[in-house]
Motif scaffolding. Structure first.
Motif, PDB file in Angstrom:
ATOM      1  N   LYS A 141     -38.867 -27.373  19.754  1.00 30.71           N
ATOM      2  CA  LYS A 141     -38.280 -28.182  18.686  1.00 30.71           C
ATOM      3  C   LYS A 141     -36.912 -28.733  19.096  1.00 30.71           C
ATOM      4  CE  LYS A 141     -38.771 -26.363  14.473  1.00 30.71           C
ATOM      5  NZ  LYS A 141     -38.805 -25.274  13.449  1.00 30.71           N
ATOM      6  N   ILE A 142     -36.144 -27.949  19.844  1.00 35.38           N
ATOM      7  CA  ILE A 142     -34.835 -28.421  20.321  1.00 35.38           C
ATOM      8  C   ILE A 142     -35.022 -29.679  21.161  1.00 35.38           C
ATOM      9  CG2 ILE A 142     -32.933 -27.889  21.899  1.00 35.38           C
ATOM     10  CD1 ILE A 142     -33.225 -24.935  20.943  1.00 35.38           C
ATOM     11  N   TRP A 143     -35.929 -29.608  22.131  1.00 38.02           N
ATOM     12  CA  TRP A 143     -36.135 -30.747  23.028  1.00 38.02           C
ATOM     13  C   TRP A 143     -36.791 -31.920  22.311  1.00 38.02           C
ATOM     14  CZ3 TRP A 143     -34.038 -32.045  27.379  1.00 38.02           C
ATOM     15  CH2 TRP A 143     -33.461 -31.066  28.177  1.00 38.02           C
ATOM     16  N   ALA A 144     -37.760 -31.644  21.427  1.00 35.51           N
ATOM     17  CA  ALA A 144     -38.448 -32.736  20.736  1.00 35.51           C
ATOM     18  C   ALA A 144     -37.512 -33.459  19.784  1.00 35.51           C
ATOM     19  CB  ALA A 144     -39.647 -32.190  19.979  1.00 35.51           C
ATOM     20  N   SER A 145     -36.710 -32.712  19.035  1.00 36.74           N
ATOM     21  CA  SER A 145     -35.819 -33.322  18.049  1.00 36.74           C
ATOM     22  C   SER A 145     -34.764 -34.190  18.715  1.00 36.74           C
ATOM     23  CB  SER A 145     -35.159 -32.231  17.208  1.00 36.74           C
ATOM     24  OG  SER A 145     -34.289 -32.780  16.250  1.00 36.74           O
ATOM     25  N   ASP A 146     -34.075 -33.640  19.705  1.00 41.16           N
ATOM     26  CA  ASP A 146     -33.057 -34.413  20.414  1.00 41.16           C
ATOM     27  C   ASP A 146     -33.677 -35.455  21.334  1.00 41.16           C
ATOM     28  OD1 ASP A 146     -30.817 -33.394  19.278  1.00 41.16           O
ATOM     29  OD2 ASP A 146     -30.172 -32.193  20.994  1.00 41.16           O
ATOM     30  N   GLY A 147     -34.779 -35.074  22.002  1.00 45.70           N
ATOM     31  CA  GLY A 147     -35.370 -35.951  23.003  1.00 45.70           C
ATOM     32  C   GLY A 147     -35.938 -37.222  22.419  1.00 45.70           C
ATOM     33  N   LEU A 172     -43.197 -15.617  19.686  1.00 48.31           N
ATOM     34  CA  LEU A 172     -43.656 -17.001  19.737  1.00 48.31           C
ATOM     35  C   LEU A 172     -42.646 -17.953  19.117  1.00 48.31           C
ATOM     36  CD1 LEU A 172     -45.742 -19.326  19.958  1.00 48.31           C
ATOM     37  CD2 LEU A 172     -46.770 -18.453  17.835  1.00 48.31           C
ATOM     38  N   THR A 173     -41.982 -17.535  18.055  1.00 50.65           N
ATOM     39  CA  THR A 173     -41.006 -18.384  17.374  1.00 50.65           C
ATOM     40  C   THR A 173     -39.927 -18.869  18.333  1.00 50.65           C
ATOM     41  OG1 THR A 173     -41.406 -17.166  15.335  1.00 50.65           O
ATOM     42  CG2 THR A 173     -39.421 -18.516  15.413  1.00 50.65           C
ATOM     43  N   GLY A 174     -39.606 -18.079  19.352  1.00 50.55           N
ATOM     44  CA  GLY A 174     -38.614 -18.496  20.341  1.00 50.55           C
ATOM     45  C   GLY A 174     -39.089 -19.687  21.155  1.00 50.55           C
ATOM     46  N   ASP A 175     -40.339 -19.657  21.610  1.00 45.83           N
ATOM     47  CA  ASP A 175     -40.878 -20.791  22.368  1.00 45.83           C
ATOM     48  C   ASP A 175     -40.992 -22.033  21.488  1.00 45.83           C
ATOM     49  OD1 ASP A 175     -41.607 -19.735  25.128  1.00 45.83           O
ATOM     50  OD2 ASP A 175     -42.580 -18.260  23.846  1.00 45.83           O
ATOM     51  N   VAL A 176     -41.362 -21.837  20.235  1.00 47.00           N
ATOM     52  CA  VAL A 176     -41.451 -22.970  19.309  1.00 47.00           C
ATOM     53  C   VAL A 176     -40.062 -23.555  19.073  1.00 47.00           C
ATOM     54  CG1 VAL A 176     -42.053 -23.660  16.960  1.00 47.00           C
ATOM     55  CG2 VAL A 176     -43.541 -22.093  18.224  1.00 47.00           C
ATOM     56  N   ALA A 177     -39.050 -22.692  18.953  1.00 46.07           N
ATOM     57  CA  ALA A 177     -37.675 -23.180  18.758  1.00 46.07           C
ATOM     58  C   ALA A 177     -37.218 -24.025  19.942  1.00 46.07           C
ATOM     59  CB  ALA A 177     -36.723 -21.998  18.545  1.00 46.07           C
ATOM     60  N   VAL A 178     -37.532 -23.598  21.168  1.00 48.53           N
ATOM     61  CA  VAL A 178     -37.147 -24.372  22.358  1.00 48.53           C
ATOM     62  C   VAL A 178     -37.856 -25.730  22.358  1.00 48.53           C
ATOM     63  CG1 VAL A 178     -37.234 -24.453  24.876  1.00 48.53           C
ATOM     64  CG2 VAL A 178     -36.649 -22.322  23.726  1.00 48.53           C
ATOM     65  N   LEU A 190     -43.369 -28.065  25.060  1.00 46.16           N
ATOM     66  CA  LEU A 190     -44.492 -28.159  24.129  1.00 46.16           C
ATOM     67  C   LEU A 190     -45.664 -27.321  24.611  1.00 46.16           C
ATOM     68  CD1 LEU A 190     -46.345 -29.357  21.909  1.00 46.16           C
ATOM     69  CD2 LEU A 190     -46.748 -31.280  23.457  1.00 46.16           C
ATOM     70  N   TRP A 191     -46.039 -27.474  25.885  1.00 46.51           N
ATOM     71  CA  TRP A 191     -47.224 -26.756  26.365  1.00 46.51           C
ATOM     72  C   TRP A 191     -46.964 -25.260  26.463  1.00 46.51           C
ATOM     73  CZ3 TRP A 191     -50.377 -29.734  24.713  1.00 46.51           C
ATOM     74  CH2 TRP A 191     -50.457 -31.081  25.024  1.00 46.51           C
ATOM     75  N   GLN A 192     -45.727 -24.864  26.698  1.00 49.25           N
ATOM     76  CA  GLN A 192     -45.417 -23.432  26.662  1.00 49.25           C
ATOM     77  C   GLN A 192     -45.661 -22.868  25.264  1.00 49.25           C
ATOM     78  OE1 GLN A 192     -44.668 -21.110  28.766  1.00 49.25           O
ATOM     79  NE2 GLN A 192     -43.792 -19.496  27.460  1.00 49.25           N
ATOM     80  N   ALA A 193     -45.165 -23.575  24.244  1.00 50.00           N
ATOM     81  CA  ALA A 193     -45.366 -23.114  22.867  1.00 50.00           C
ATOM     82  C   ALA A 193     -46.840 -23.147  22.488  1.00 50.00           C
ATOM     83  CB  ALA A 193     -44.541 -23.961  21.910  1.00 50.00           C
ATOM     84  N   ALA A 194     -47.536 -24.226  22.853  1.00 49.90           N
ATOM     85  CA  ALA A 194     -48.953 -24.353  22.515  1.00 49.90           C
ATOM     86  C   ALA A 194     -49.787 -23.274  23.207  1.00 49.90           C
ATOM     87  CB  ALA A 194     -49.457 -25.746  22.900  1.00 49.90           C
ATOM     88  N   TRP A 195     -49.426 -22.955  24.447  1.00 52.68           N
ATOM     89  CA  TRP A 195     -50.138 -21.902  25.188  1.00 52.68           C
ATOM     90  C   TRP A 195     -49.953 -20.543  24.522  1.00 52.68           C
ATOM     91  CZ3 TRP A 195     -47.699 -18.006  28.346  1.00 52.68           C
ATOM     92  CH2 TRP A 195     -48.602 -17.203  29.046  1.00 52.68           C
ATOM     93  N   LEU A 233     -32.807 -19.428  18.061  1.00 53.30           N
ATOM     94  CA  LEU A 233     -33.061 -18.898  19.401  1.00 53.30           C
ATOM     95  C   LEU A 233     -32.019 -17.860  19.780  1.00 53.30           C
ATOM     96  CD1 LEU A 233     -34.853 -19.176  21.916  1.00 53.30           C
ATOM     97  CD2 LEU A 233     -33.330 -20.963  22.719  1.00 53.30           C
ATOM     98  N   GLY A 234     -30.751 -18.113  19.444  1.00 51.17           N
ATOM     99  CA  GLY A 234     -29.699 -17.151  19.719  1.00 51.17           C
ATOM    100  C   GLY A 234     -29.928 -15.826  19.004  1.00 51.17           C
ATOM    101  N   ASP A 235     -30.348 -15.907  17.742  1.00 46.43           N
ATOM    102  CA  ASP A 235     -30.625 -14.674  16.982  1.00 46.43           C
ATOM    103  C   ASP A 235     -31.772 -13.900  17.613  1.00 46.43           C
ATOM    104  OD1 ASP A 235     -28.616 -15.306  15.204  1.00 46.43           O
ATOM    105  OD2 ASP A 235     -29.971 -16.188  13.707  1.00 46.43           O
TER     106      ASP A 235
END
Length: 385
Positions: A322-328, A314-320, A297-302, A375-377
């Motif tokens: 979202k992956i952790w937030a959704s599953d976590g 930036l979309t890559g950091d947001v995707a990461v 989260l803080w990586q994306a927010a930064w 993220l893969g794309d």
């Protein structure tokens, strides 16, 4: 390198904790026991307290009555809101206000931002499209001056289409509506809720809050109220996603705290269940989930706050994140329900309400597999080597 938050950001956290300290997650009817919405309106008393504490204007510039803080500060406040399931359109008003300030016309900024910062104006965003699966901008067509081109026209825009699952729509004064031109270019229209051609149909979220399906039938919007800047919709979408991750983190932290407190008191065979290895391991796994949610989260927010370039957009950091937030957040509440046993399903206990909100946040973020594909794309398009 200094990874600590600034004094201004920490001051915002303290102010938020003071306001949210009196919020009870069980202040309205349980979604498990209610056929319709848990309440007709959001928590207006809390909204007034947020306004009085200057927390609604944090990110606005000084000339609009704000403190000029960045999206990281907003995420810090949203994390505190998530801990108590604050029933206010905080994320939506924050994101919409930032979008207007960053990309909107001067006339639009002057008209909306001071009122939004003082709590007198409520903003929301229609970010789910027609089905919740395709891009939200594809659900509404925007045509300027009846010609289908905005290249040289300065006339009003016409909107036609449908947006679903719009949060707090019945209470909002304006809705930011992503749309596409006939050339396929995304724009954002700022639409008054009460406007000719705008129709709201009642929907209920998983958490029991009022949503709406909004139909736009030849809705005419002045040119100054349409944001046409390149990248504006993608930027707003990233703000919403990062803010949702902050809400999920706060909710998860509150749930793990509830679980730890319960496991330390609940006894079996003469010992607290927290001392059992299986319980300790599951709790430790969920703590790891929360720390991963926090770091991403803080990586994306930064990145969002500073615009610092990286190996990926930036979309890559947001995707990461979202992956952790959704599953976590899903894993955290599921483990909490398991370790609470039957008590976790008791509607006189707040955990079931946290579970419903967590599911709503998970649905808002979308499945982790979809973000992994994004993220893969991005990695394929931006070789890291």
């Amino acid at each position: 390198m200094d990874f600590s938050f600034t004094e201004e950001q920490l001051a915002a956290v303290e102010a938020a904790r003071a306001v949210f300290s009196g919020v009870a997650p069980d202040s309205v009817a349980s979604p498990a026991l209610t056929h319709g919405a848990v309440a007709e309106d959001f928590d207006r008393a809390l909204w007034r307290k947020l306004a009085e504490s200057d927390l609604l204007s944090l990110a606005l510039a000084g000339n609009y009555g704000g403190a000029g803080l960045d999206p990281t500060a907003l995420c810090l406040v949203l994390r505190e809101a998530g801990k108590v399931l604050a029933r206010v359109p905080l994320l939506e008003t924050y994101a919409a206000g930032l979008a207007v300030q960053t990309h909107g016309s001067e006339a639009l900024r002057a008209r909306l931002l001071p009122a939004a910062g003082s709590g007198g104006l409520v903003l929301t965003v229609a970010a789910n499209g027609r089905t919740g699966h395709d891009g939200a901008e594809l659900a509404v067509q925007a045509c300027q001056g009846g010609q289908g081109s905005a290249a040289a026209d300065t006339g009003p825009w016409l909107l036609d289409g449908v947006q679903t699952a719009v949060p707090w729509a019945q209470q909002a004064d304006h809705v930011l509506v992503p749309a596409h031109t006939t050339e396929g270019r995304p724009v954002i229209a700022v639409v008054p809720r009460q406007h000719e051609g705008v129709t709201l149909a009642e929907q209920i979220s998983t958490s029991g809050e009022r949503f709406a399906e909004i139909t736009f039938d030849g809705v005419q919007i002045p040119a100054d109220d349409v944001i046409t800047a390149d990248g504006a919709w993608e930027w707003l979408r990233n703000v919403l996603a990062t803010g949702t991750c902050a809400l999920a983190l706060g909710l998860g932290e509150a749930v793990l705290g509830m679980t730890s407190a319960y496991a330390s008191k609940r006894e079996q065979f003469g010992h607290p269940i927290a001392t059992f290895q299986a319980v300790a391991v599951q709790s430790a796994d969920r703590y790891i989930d929360l720390r991963a949610m926090e770091a991403t989260l803080w990586q994306a927010a930064w990145r969002l706050s500073t615009g610092t370039p990286g190996a990926l957009p930036l979309t890559g950091d947001v995707a990461v994140a979202k992956i952790w937030a959704s599953d976590g957040v899903r894993r955290v509440v599921q483990t909490a329900q398991h370790l609470h046993g039957g008590f976790g399903a008791d509607t006189d206990y707040a955990l079931h309400r946290y579970h419903a909100w967590a599911k709503q946040l998970e649905l808002s973020l979308g499945p982790a597999a979809a973000h992994e594909e994004v993220l893969g794309d991005l990695i394929a398009a931006h070789p890291l080597g």
